[in-house]
Design a protein around this motif. Structure first.
Motif, short mmCIF file in Angstrom:
data_model
loop_
_atom_site.label_atom_id
_atom_site.label_comp_id
_atom_site.label_asym_id
_atom_site.label_seq_id
_atom_site.Cartn_x
_atom_site.Cartn_y
_atom_site.Cartn_z
N LEU A 211 0.82 -1.21 0.00
CA LEU A 211 0.00 0.00 0.00
C LEU A 211 0.86 1.27 0.00
CD1 LEU A 211 -2.91 -0.96 2.45
CD2 LEU A 211 -2.93 -0.91 -0.05
N ASP A 212 2.15 1.13 0.29
CA ASP A 212 3.05 2.28 0.22
C ASP A 212 3.56 2.55 -1.19
OD1 ASP A 212 2.85 2.89 2.89
OD2 ASP A 212 4.63 1.78 3.48
N CYS A 213 3.26 1.66 -2.14
CA CYS A 213 3.70 1.84 -3.52
C CYS A 213 3.13 3.13 -4.09
CB CYS A 213 3.26 0.64 -4.37
SG CYS A 213 3.52 0.84 -6.15
N ILE A 214 3.98 3.95 -4.73
CA ILE A 214 3.51 5.19 -5.33
C ILE A 214 3.30 5.05 -6.84
CG2 ILE A 214 4.56 6.62 -3.54
CD1 ILE A 214 6.84 7.24 -5.48
N GLU A 215 3.43 3.82 -7.34
CA GLU A 215 3.13 3.50 -8.74
C GLU A 215 3.96 4.34 -9.70
OE1 GLU A 215 -1.12 3.63 -9.31
OE2 GLU A 215 -1.50 2.60 -7.41
N CYS A 216 5.24 4.52 -9.38
CA CYS A 216 6.10 5.36 -10.21
C CYS A 216 6.57 4.65 -11.48
CB CYS A 216 7.32 5.82 -9.41
SG CYS A 216 8.45 4.49 -8.92
N GLY A 217 6.51 3.31 -11.49
CA GLY A 217 6.90 2.57 -12.68
C GLY A 217 8.38 2.24 -12.78
N SER A 218 9.16 2.65 -11.79
CA SER A 218 10.61 2.41 -11.87
C SER A 218 10.95 0.93 -11.90
CB SER A 218 11.30 3.07 -10.67
OG SER A 218 11.11 4.47 -10.68
N CYS A 219 10.21 0.12 -11.15
CA CYS A 219 10.50 -1.32 -11.10
C CYS A 219 10.23 -1.98 -12.44
CB CYS A 219 9.71 -1.99 -9.98
SG CYS A 219 7.91 -1.73 -10.07
N SER A 220 9.12 -1.65 -13.07
CA SER A 220 8.80 -2.22 -14.38
C SER A 220 9.82 -1.79 -15.42
CB SER A 220 7.40 -1.79 -14.83
OG SER A 220 6.41 -2.30 -13.95
N TYR A 221 10.28 -0.55 -15.31
CA TYR A 221 11.23 -0.02 -16.28
C TYR A 221 12.57 -0.75 -16.21
CZ TYR A 221 14.14 3.39 -18.73
OH TYR A 221 15.02 4.00 -19.61
#
Length: 244
Positions: A211-221
């Motif tokens: 729930l602390d994820c800010i959905e920045c997309g860095s991990c997928s990138y």
């Protein structure tokens, strides 16, 4: 004045020297205001990473900046509050950035809330049919499924990509390299969260602070296996909140 804060800080990244100079002049004679020049780094603009970068205070898991005595507002919100208080103007319009490949008129448009996305796309004038349209930016945006969708108070931009710019890489197996954990600004383990989500163990994902994820997309990138880790985090958050 409203919050009783002892100090106000305007944070500007160091790639905007004109804005830095202007705002420093504006606050020079205001005793409790200052301009903080931050290193340009994504996704530093999110409230929790920004709190840490500016004040050195770490926001604990499950908490907000207000829990460490900081109130973070983006410039759009501050401007809307100013207009509401000083001009008695409700929030009925906002600035939307329309950008991407091969556009005749890309730019920042001031539009009424409720304006269809298709109208803005038409005004931007794509030279060819886009291969993908994204609401938001390239890292945190979501693919558009309905161009009749209206601009809302949270619509920041529309990104149009031509066919040759869009690709759907084939996923391979996670090799537990840990690169996603290294780049996560919240210190999460996206690979572990994804494993729980794939097994439908959403409460286990909650225990490791999804729930602390800010959905920045860095991990997928950064993922060499091209696993859509951010999407799994989004799904976990949705399922947890739905059950709650």
């Amino acid at each position: 004045k409203t919050t009783g804060a002892e100090k106000g800080i305007i944070v500007i990244e160091d790639n905007k020297p004109d804005a830095i100079e202007l705002l420093q002049e504006k606050v020079a004679n205001i005793g409790n205001m200052e301009v903080f020049v931050a290193r340009t780094k994504y996704p530093q603009g999110a409230d929790r990473p920004l709190t840490s970068a500016v004040t050195g205070r770490e926001v604990p898991p499950g908490c907000l900046p207000i829990d460490v005595n900081c109130l973070v507002q983006n410039v759009g919100t501050v401007h809307a509050v100013y207009e509401a208080v000083q001009k008695r103007k409700p929030l009925f319009e906002r600035i939307v950035t329309v950008s991407g490949d091969d556009l005749q008129s890309p730019g920042n448009y001031r539009v009424r809330i409720g304006t269809p996305a298709s109208y803005l796309i038409e005004k931007a004038g794509p030279l060819e049919t886009p291969g993908k349209i994204i609401f938001g930016g390239p890292m945190m945006g979501v693919a558009a499924t309905n161009l009749s969708a209206p601009v809302t108070k949270t619509t920041s931009g529309i990104l149009l990509l031509k066919e040759g710019s869009v690709f759907d890489p084939e996923q391979t197996a996670c090799i537990r390299c840990g690169r996603c954990a290294e780049v996560c600004p919240q210190g999460l383990e996206p690979f572990a969260i994804t494993g729980f989500v794939r097994r439908g163990e959403y409460q286990e994902a909650k225990k490791i602070h999804v729930l602390d994820c800010i959905e920045c997309g860095s991990c997928s990138y950064i993922c060499p296996a091209r696993v859509p880790l951010t999407d799994y985090c989004k799904l976990a958050k949705y399922e947890i909140r739905k059950k709650k």
